[in-house]
Design a protein around this motif. Structure first.
Motif, short mmCIF file in Angstrom:
data_model
loop_
_atom_site.label_atom_id
_atom_site.label_comp_id
_atom_site.label_asym_id
_atom_site.label_seq_id
_atom_site.Cartn_x
_atom_site.Cartn_y
_atom_site.Cartn_z
N TYR A 215 122.12 113.72 72.08
CA TYR A 215 121.40 114.60 73.00
C TYR A 215 121.44 114.01 74.39
O TYR A 215 121.11 112.85 74.59
N TYR A 216 121.88 114.81 75.35
CA TYR A 216 122.03 114.35 76.73
C TYR A 216 121.25 115.27 77.66
O TYR A 216 121.81 116.22 78.21
N PRO A 217 119.95 115.01 77.89
CA PRO A 217 119.18 115.89 78.77
C PRO A 217 119.43 115.57 80.24
O PRO A 217 119.72 114.43 80.61
N ARG A 218 119.33 116.59 81.09
CA ARG A 218 119.40 116.39 82.53
C ARG A 218 118.55 117.47 83.18
O ARG A 218 118.77 118.65 82.95
N GLY A 219 117.58 117.11 83.96
CA GLY A 219 116.69 118.06 84.58
C GLY A 219 115.42 118.23 83.78
O GLY A 219 115.26 117.63 82.72
N ASP A 220 114.51 119.04 84.30
CA ASP A 220 113.22 119.26 83.65
C ASP A 220 113.22 120.58 82.89
O ASP A 220 113.77 121.57 83.34
N SER A 221 112.57 120.57 81.75
CA SER A 221 112.46 121.76 80.93
C SER A 221 111.20 121.66 80.09
O SER A 221 110.82 120.58 79.66
N ASP A 222 110.53 122.79 79.87
CA ASP A 222 109.36 122.80 78.99
C ASP A 222 109.71 123.32 77.60
O ASP A 222 108.85 123.64 76.81
N LEU A 223 111.00 123.38 77.30
CA LEU A 223 111.46 123.84 76.00
C LEU A 223 111.29 122.75 74.96
O LEU A 223 111.27 121.57 75.28
N PRO A 224 111.23 123.15 73.68
CA PRO A 224 111.20 122.12 72.63
C PRO A 224 112.48 121.30 72.67
O PRO A 224 113.52 121.78 73.12
N ALA A 225 112.40 120.08 72.20
CA ALA A 225 113.57 119.21 72.19
C ALA A 225 114.66 119.84 71.32
O ALA A 225 114.39 120.39 70.27
N PRO A 226 115.91 119.78 71.77
CA PRO A 226 116.99 120.32 70.96
C PRO A 226 117.26 119.46 69.74
O PRO A 226 116.76 118.34 69.64
N GLY A 227 118.05 119.99 68.85
CA GLY A 227 118.38 119.27 67.63
C GLY A 227 117.72 119.92 66.44
O GLY A 227 117.03 120.93 66.56
N VAL A 228 117.93 119.36 65.30
CA VAL A 228 117.40 119.92 64.06
C VAL A 228 115.89 119.74 64.03
O VAL A 228 115.38 118.63 64.18
N ALA A 229 115.17 120.84 63.85
CA ALA A 229 113.71 120.79 63.77
C ALA A 229 113.30 119.94 62.57
O ALA A 229 113.95 119.96 61.52
N ALA A 230 112.21 119.19 62.74
CA ALA A 230 111.75 118.27 61.69
C ALA A 230 111.48 118.99 60.37
O ALA A 230 111.74 118.45 59.30
N ASP A 231 111.00 120.23 60.43
CA ASP A 231 110.67 120.96 59.22
C ASP A 231 111.80 121.90 58.76
O ASP A 231 111.60 122.71 57.85
N ALA A 232 112.97 121.80 59.36
CA ALA A 232 114.08 122.69 59.01
C ALA A 232 114.74 122.24 57.71
O ALA A 232 115.24 121.13 57.61
N ASP A 233 114.71 123.11 56.72
CA ASP A 233 115.41 122.84 55.46
C ASP A 233 116.75 123.55 55.53
O ASP A 233 116.82 124.75 55.30
N LEU A 234 117.79 122.82 55.90
CA LEU A 234 119.11 123.41 56.07
C LEU A 234 119.97 123.29 54.82
O LEU A 234 121.17 123.54 54.86
N GLY A 235 119.34 122.93 53.70
CA GLY A 235 120.07 122.84 52.44
C GLY A 235 120.73 124.17 52.11
O GLY A 235 120.08 125.21 52.17
N GLY A 236 122.00 124.15 51.83
CA GLY A 236 122.74 125.35 51.51
C GLY A 236 123.38 126.02 52.70
O GLY A 236 124.12 126.99 52.55
N ALA A 237 123.10 125.54 53.91
CA ALA A 237 123.70 126.14 55.11
C ALA A 237 125.18 125.78 55.17
O ALA A 237 125.55 124.62 55.10
N VAL A 238 126.02 126.80 55.26
CA VAL A 238 127.45 126.62 55.39
C VAL A 238 127.89 126.92 56.81
O VAL A 238 128.77 126.27 57.35
N ASP A 239 127.26 127.92 57.43
CA ASP A 239 127.63 128.35 58.77
C ASP A 239 126.49 128.09 59.75
O ASP A 239 125.34 127.93 59.35
N CYS A 240 126.86 128.09 61.02
CA CYS A 240 125.83 128.05 62.06
C CYS A 240 125.77 129.43 62.71
O CYS A 240 126.70 130.22 62.60
N ASP A 241 124.67 129.71 63.36
CA ASP A 241 124.49 130.98 64.05
C ASP A 241 123.88 130.66 65.40
O ASP A 241 122.73 130.23 65.48
N LEU A 242 124.66 130.81 66.45
CA LEU A 242 124.20 130.54 67.80
C LEU A 242 123.50 131.77 68.33
O LEU A 242 124.09 132.85 68.42
#
Length: 148
Positions: free
Chosen positions: A31-58
């Motif tokens: 993760y490479y942040p630059r600038g200010d943002s009030d958004l949640p931190a990027p990356g996989v959410a702590a409570d995300a259960d990605l078991g079985g995920a084959v694809d991503c969806d942007l």
């Protein structure tokens, strides 16, 4: 184009009034942040259960619909509506969460049925012969590059 799409890595760069750059599916997530943002931190959410995920969806990107459409063969045959787990990437935060989705064949040629149970959204998506989105209601409409 290959008929098989299996996402193993993804790098996103978000440039708005701030910039976020993140590489997923690496350990650890970079993760490479630059600038200010009030958004949640990027990356996989702590409570995300990605078991079985084959694809991503942007989020807000109709191109990522190609992966399950092609992998499931939705344009070649009638396919039952399999439940799918996607690693859904929120835009603009780049936060990765679980998304329970269904893609299914449509009786109308050039159409695919899509449902996201996580976002309570359904649509019939128009695609070309390669599975690339032409019309995604409420999201995107492909330009006709051949018109004068």
């Amino acid at each position: 184009m290959d008929d098989e799409f299996n996402g193993t890595s993804l790098e996103l760069v978000g440039v708005f009034h701030w910039q976020e750059r993140i590489s997923f599916f690496q350990s650890p997530c970079l993760y490479y942040p630059r600038g200010d943002s009030d958004l949640p931190a990027p990356g996989v959410a702590a409570d995300a259960d990605l078991g079985g995920a084959v694809d991503c969806d942007l989020g807000r990107c109709p191109l990522t619909n190609v992966m399950p459409i092609r992998r499931l063969g939705l344009l070649r045959k009638e396919v039952p509506d399999p439940p799918l787990v996607m690693a859904w990437i929120d835009v603009p935060s780049l936060r990765v969460i679980r998304s329970d989705q269904v893609y299914g064949s449509s009786p109308t040629a050039g159409k695919v049925r899509y449902t996201s149970y996580s976002r309570d959204f359904s649509a019939e998506i128009t695609v070309d012969s390669h599975g690339i989105v032409i019309d995604y209601p409420e999201l995107a409409l492909r330009s006709d590059f051949n018109s004068n």
